[in-house]
Design an enzyme around this catalytic site. Structure first.
Site, mmCIF file in Angstrom:
data_model
loop_
_atom_site.group_PDB
_atom_site.id
_atom_site.type_symbol
_atom_site.label_atom_id
_atom_site.label_comp_id
_atom_site.label_asym_id
_atom_site.label_seq_id
_atom_site.Cartn_x
_atom_site.Cartn_y
_atom_site.Cartn_z
ATOM 1 C CG HIS A 12 -1.902 1.179 1.180
ATOM 2 N ND1 HIS A 12 -3.187 1.050 0.690
ATOM 3 C CD2 HIS A 12 -1.760 2.472 1.550
ATOM 4 C CE1 HIS A 12 -3.796 2.221 0.762
ATOM 5 N NE2 HIS A 12 -2.947 3.104 1.283
ATOM 6 C CB CYS A 13 2.120 3.355 -2.557
ATOM 7 S SG CYS A 13 3.167 4.806 -2.828
ATOM 8 N N PRO A 14 1.121 5.234 0.286
ATOM 9 C CG PRO A 14 2.333 6.212 2.015
ATOM 10 C CD PRO A 14 2.198 4.938 1.250
#
Length: 305
Positions: A156-158
């Site tokens: 998961h990439c913010p």
């Protein structure tokens, strides 16, 4: 509630949902296809806005501090067009990564009826996620931020406010590539500009005062160096994962592959689609404005809750 690692072998004796719960898998899949994907995460939205702000800032400094004041017309035109084209491609890749369903498994599909429709063989093992009450496909992992199980979830990439998974990994790879390219381009232009300003004793090298010019360019150099380092490493990591047919989660967990690994070239084609062509590096490939408008009109955005 069973634990997340439980294996369901006998559906009749292990009902996955209460009898009064219902789920229509076909309608849910069609429903998701007609919705715009967006994750309502505070940290992710702030990071996404920061990404756009930093790209716009870099474009401002390159255009108005370095290129427009230049006396070399063709130098300004060529570098201006190149930098702005790369910036548009980077931001377009960012948008497509953020607004594309990464491969979410429909919520609540672990019903007795749906299980029976799968026509499982006796003794066949399946997994159920207790958090989103869905049947976990092979290589799927649950994301606590998206609150969904994601097929081939890498991480998961913010910065893109989304998971990187089966359906949007290509756009994430393009995003990292184009950000790395514009960062390198900005650093090269900064080097030429510093040399030109020092040679001309800071006279007529910019429309801004020398102190302001120096501050703007120093911030751009720091931004360019940090972004180039981060995105170049991430781009290399993603290409390595694709070639090895292994996600970042699987690598960190040292999971033994239970699937038949693709060859390196087959892995690239599965992510980027088809034979090598310019479509591989085009973030607009497959984008339909009319379809997007119909989705927004019909279903509205889908938020993570």
């Amino acid at each position: 509630m069973q634990s997340s690692g439980h294996r369901f072998r006998d559906v009749e004796h292990h009902p996955l949902l209460a009898e009064n719960d219902s789920y229509d898998s076909s309608s849910s899949e069609a429903d998701m296809a007609d919705r715009v994907w967006f994750i309502r995460d505070g940290c992710g939205m702030v990071c996404a806005v920061m990404t756009w702000f930093l790209v716009v800032y870099a474009d401002f400094v390159v255009t108005f501090v370095m290129l427009l004041p230049s006396k070399d017309f063709w130098y300004s035109v060529i570098n201006g067009v190149l930098f702005n084209c790369l910036a548009v491609l980077a931001l377009s890749s960012h948008l497509r990564t953020m607004l594309t369903d990464p491969g979410a498994v429909p919520k609540g599909n672990a019903t007795k009826e749906y299980m029976e429709s799968l026509q499982l063989k006796p003794g066949e093992v399946i997994y159920k996620c207790p958090k989103c009450c869905s049947i976990k496909p092979e290589r799927a992992h649950h994301c606590s931020i998206c609150k969904r199980c994601i097929r081939k979830m890498d991480h998961h990439c913010p910065w893109v406010n989304n998971c990187v998974g089966e359906k949007n990994q290509r756009f994430f790879v393009l995003f990292t590539m184009y950000i790395a390219l514009i960062s390198a381009h900005a650093l090269i232009l900064c080097g030429f500009q510093f040399f030109s300003c020092v040679k001309g004793q800071w006279t007529e090298c910019s429309d801004f005062s020398p102190p302001v010019t120096v501050i703007l360019m120093i911030f751009l150099c720091l931004e360019g160096f940090l972004f180039l380092t981060f995105t170049a490493v991430m781009f290399g990591t993603q290409i390595h994962s694709i070639c090895n047919d292994e996600t970042e989660i699987e690598r960190l967990k040292s999971e033994k592959p239970t699937w038949e690994r693709r060859l390196r070239w087959e892995g690239m084609k599965s992510v980027f689609g088809g034979q090598p062509s310019f479509l591989w590096i085009n973030p607009f490939a497959g984008f339909r404005i009319r379809r997007l408008l119909l989705r927004a009109k019909k279903g509205g955005p889908e938020f993570s809750v």
